[in-house]
Each structure stands twice: as structure tokens, then as C-alpha cells.
Write a protein that holds these residues in place. Structure first.
Motif, PDB file in Angstrom:
ATOM      1  N   UNK A   1       0.525  -1.281  -0.185  1.00 16.69           N
ATOM      2  CA  UNK A   1       0.360  -0.148   0.032  1.00 16.69           C
ATOM      3  C   UNK A   1       0.788   1.080  -0.216  1.00 16.69           C
ATOM      4  N   UNK A   2       1.498   1.306   0.613  1.00 13.62           N
ATOM      5  CA  UNK A   2       2.946   2.336   1.185  1.00 13.62           C
ATOM      6  C   UNK A   2       3.887   2.788  -0.028  1.00 13.62           C
ATOM      7  N   UNK A   3       4.343   1.708  -0.999  1.00 16.22           N
ATOM      8  CA  UNK A   3       4.871   1.471  -2.225  1.00 16.22           C
ATOM      9  C   UNK A   3       3.717   1.737  -3.692  1.00 16.22           C
ATOM     10  N   UNK A   4       2.346   1.564  -3.585  1.00 14.39           N
ATOM     11  CA  UNK A   4       1.309   2.284  -4.173  1.00 14.39           C
ATOM     12  C   UNK A   4       1.435   3.835  -4.248  1.00 14.39           C
TER      13      UNK A   4
ATOM     14  N   UNK B   1       2.408  -1.510 -11.412  1.00 16.77           N
ATOM     15  CA  UNK B   1       3.246  -2.965 -11.244  1.00 16.77           C
ATOM     16  C   UNK B   1       2.880  -3.005  -9.259  1.00 16.77           C
ATOM     17  N   UNK B   2       3.137  -1.471  -9.261  1.00 17.92           N
ATOM     18  CA  UNK B   2       3.019  -1.674  -8.041  1.00 17.92           C
ATOM     19  C   UNK B   2       1.530  -2.321  -7.364  1.00 17.92           C
ATOM     20  N   UNK B   3       0.880  -1.482  -8.087  1.00 20.15           N
ATOM     21  CA  UNK B   3      -0.791  -2.134  -8.303  1.00 20.15           C
ATOM     22  C   UNK B   3      -0.813  -3.612  -8.171  1.00 20.15           C
ATOM     23  N   UNK B   4      -0.501  -4.060  -9.414  1.00 16.61           N
ATOM     24  CA  UNK B   4      -0.689  -4.795 -10.028  1.00 16.61           C
ATOM     25  C   UNK B   4      -0.214  -5.352  -8.521  1.00 16.61           C
ATOM     26  N   UNK B   5       0.603  -6.407  -8.007  1.00 17.46           N
ATOM     27  CA  UNK B   5       1.605  -6.344  -6.475  1.00 17.46           C
ATOM     28  C   UNK B   5       0.444  -6.162  -5.553  1.00 17.46           C
ATOM     29  N   UNK B   6      -0.480  -5.265  -5.358  1.00 20.65           N
ATOM     30  CA  UNK B   6      -0.882  -4.951  -4.422  1.00 20.65           C
ATOM     31  C   UNK B   6      -2.242  -5.198  -4.160  1.00 20.65           C
ATOM     32  N   UNK B   7      -2.277  -5.660  -5.889  1.00 21.00           N
ATOM     33  CA  UNK B   7      -3.734  -6.569  -6.092  1.00 21.00           C
ATOM     34  C   UNK B   7      -3.755  -8.239  -5.667  1.00 21.00           C
ATOM     35  N   UNK B   8      -2.525  -8.532  -6.084  1.00 16.49           N
ATOM     36  CA  UNK B   8      -2.671  -9.892  -5.671  1.00 16.49           C
ATOM     37  C   UNK B   8      -2.290 -10.010  -3.945  1.00 16.49           C
ATOM     38  N   UNK B   9      -1.987  -9.224  -3.296  1.00 19.93           N
ATOM     39  CA  UNK B   9      -1.312  -9.486  -2.115  1.00 19.93           C
ATOM     40  C   UNK B   9      -3.256  -9.275  -1.163  1.00 19.93           C
TER      41      UNK B   9
ATOM     42  N   UNK C   1      -5.922  -9.445  -3.155  1.00 18.73           N
ATOM     43  CA  UNK C   1      -6.882 -11.209  -3.115  1.00 18.73           C
ATOM     44  C   UNK C   1      -6.580 -11.963  -2.554  1.00 18.73           C
ATOM     45  N   UNK C   2      -5.078 -12.518  -2.144  1.00 18.10           N
ATOM     46  CA  UNK C   2      -4.536 -13.676  -1.850  1.00 18.10           C
ATOM     47  C   UNK C   2      -4.461 -12.956   0.039  1.00 18.10           C
ATOM     48  N   UNK C   3      -5.301 -11.820   0.724  1.00 18.31           N
ATOM     49  CA  UNK C   3      -5.487 -11.844   1.758  1.00 18.31           C
ATOM     50  C   UNK C   3      -7.281 -12.294   1.786  1.00 18.31           C
ATOM     51  N   UNK C   4      -8.138 -12.492   1.062  1.00 18.58           N
ATOM     52  CA  UNK C   4      -9.699 -12.620   0.467  1.00 18.58           C
ATOM     53  C   UNK C   4     -10.049 -10.863   0.519  1.00 18.58           C
ATOM     54  N   UNK C   5      -9.364  -9.757   0.403  1.00 17.97           N
ATOM     55  CA  UNK C   5      -9.974  -8.393  -0.421  1.00 17.97           C
ATOM     56  C   UNK C   5     -10.313  -8.530  -1.335  1.00 17.97           C
ATOM     57  N   UNK C   6     -10.972  -8.976  -2.162  1.00 15.22           N
ATOM     58  CA  UNK C   6     -11.533  -9.123  -3.142  1.00 15.22           C
ATOM     59  C   UNK C   6     -12.058  -7.829  -3.963  1.00 15.22           C
ATOM     60  N   UNK C   7     -12.575  -6.598  -3.527  1.00 16.14           N
ATOM     61  CA  UNK C   7     -13.954  -5.881  -3.154  1.00 16.14           C
ATOM     62  C   UNK C   7     -12.323  -4.736  -3.958  1.00 16.14           C
ATOM     63  N   UNK C   8     -11.620  -4.816  -2.702  1.00 14.81           N
ATOM     64  CA  UNK C   8     -10.544  -3.821  -2.755  1.00 14.81           C
ATOM     65  C   UNK C   8      -9.288  -4.370  -3.944  1.00 14.81           C
ATOM     66  N   UNK C   9      -9.292  -5.734  -3.938  1.00 16.98           N
ATOM     67  CA  UNK C   9      -8.158  -5.989  -5.620  1.00 16.98           C
ATOM     68  C   UNK C   9      -9.509  -5.871  -6.567  1.00 16.98           C
ATOM     69  N   UNK C  10     -10.407  -5.534  -6.548  1.00 11.71           N
ATOM     70  CA  UNK C  10     -11.470  -5.074  -7.458  1.00 11.71           C
ATOM     71  C   UNK C  10     -10.419  -3.713  -7.840  1.00 11.71           C
ATOM     72  N   UNK C  11     -11.014  -3.195  -6.988  1.00 14.64           N
ATOM     73  CA  UNK C  11     -10.565  -1.435  -7.292  1.00 14.64           C
ATOM     74  C   UNK C  11      -9.356  -1.022  -7.192  1.00 14.64           C
ATOM     75  N   UNK C  12      -7.659  -1.770  -6.925  1.00 15.06           N
ATOM     76  CA  UNK C  12      -6.966  -1.331  -7.512  1.00 15.06           C
ATOM     77  C   UNK C  12      -6.852  -2.547  -8.898  1.00 15.06           C
ATOM     78  N   UNK C  13      -7.228  -3.188  -9.313  1.00 16.09           N
ATOM     79  CA  UNK C  13      -6.817  -3.537 -10.684  1.00 16.09           C
ATOM     80  C   UNK C  13      -7.582  -2.867 -11.458  1.00 16.09           C
TER      81      UNK C  13
END
Length: 131
Positions: free
Chosen positions: A79-82, A102-110, A112-124
Motif C-alpha cells: 500500500x505504501x509503495x502504491x 506494477x506496484x498496483x498489480x502486486x498490491x492487487x495480488x496481495x 486477493x491473497x488476503x481475501x479482500x476481493x473488493x479492494x483488489x478489484x478497485x486496485x486492478x
């Protein structure tokens, strides 16, 4: 013979004096330069340089924490990097877009892995708008 000896001693003394004066001159110049450098103001890092350094450090920290399996801390670093890359793209339009994506992509992956799909979709979506 004494005349030759006298000329030889005189030449040696003259050469020695010239060398001594040269060495003293160099030493004085070095001291003056050192004083001037010490008195000069420190260079000021501009905001984008600071942001770039912080973004790169956050990227590196995120990757290290992910490799260590420390997902929650890695997510915070992501989140800080993004955020840093976002500020950089705002400060320098047209630059750092790829790094931000790239930073947003890695944030989205993390996320998703944390189960925060809605936030991951916004980041994507944010990353897709940068393309």
C-alpha cells in the motif's frame, strides 16, 4: 673544485626550498578547499527524489516480506509503495506509469491473497486506467 661544490650545494638547497614551498602551497590549498566544503550547504534532495527512494524501498520491503511469508506486513508495504508511485506520477506526469502499474498489480495480488476481493478489484481497475 670548491666552486663546483659550492654550485652543487646551492642547487640542492634551491631545489629543496622549491619543493618545500610547493608542498606547503598544496597543503594550504587542501585546507582551504576542506574548509569551503565544510561550510557549503548540504545539497537538498527534491521531493521527487525522496518519493522515488521511498517507493523503491517500499517495493523492496514488500518483496522481502512476501518472501518471508509475512503477508500482513507485505500488504502494508505494498500500500505504501502504491501511494508513493501515485504521488510520483502526479508530481511528474508521464513518468513512472509502468512502475505504478506494477506496484498496483502486486498490491492487487496481495489483497486477493488476503481475501479482500473488493479492494483488489478497485486496485486492478486503477491499474487498468493507467494502461
Amino acid at each position: 673544485m670548491t666552486d663546483l661544490l659550492h654550485k652543487l650545494v646551492s642547487a640542492v638547497l634551491t631545489g629543496g626550498l622549491i619543493a618545500l614551498v610547493g608542498a606547503l602551497s598544496v597543503a594550504a590549498r587542501r585546507r582551504r578547499v576542506a574548509r569551503e566544503e565544510a561550510a557549503a550547504p548540504a545539497p537538498v534532495e527534491d521531493r521527487t527524489q525522496t518519493l522515488l527512494r521511498l517507493a523503491q524501498q517500499s517495493d523492496h520491503g514488500r518483496d522481502e516480506l512476501t518472501a518471508q511469508g509475512r503477508q500482513a506486513e507485505a500488504l502494508a508495504q505494498a500500500r505504501a509503495a502504491a501511494a508513493h508511485w501515485r504521488e510520483l506520477t502526479e508530481a511528474r506526469p508521464g513518468r513512472f506509469q509502468a512502475e505504478r502499474r506494477a506496484a498496483l498489480g502486486r498490491l492487487g495480488e496481495l489483497l486477493t491473497a488476503a481475501g479482500q476481493e473488493q479492494q483488489a478489484a478497485q486496485v486492478r481497475q486503477e491499474a487498468a486506467r493507467l494502461a
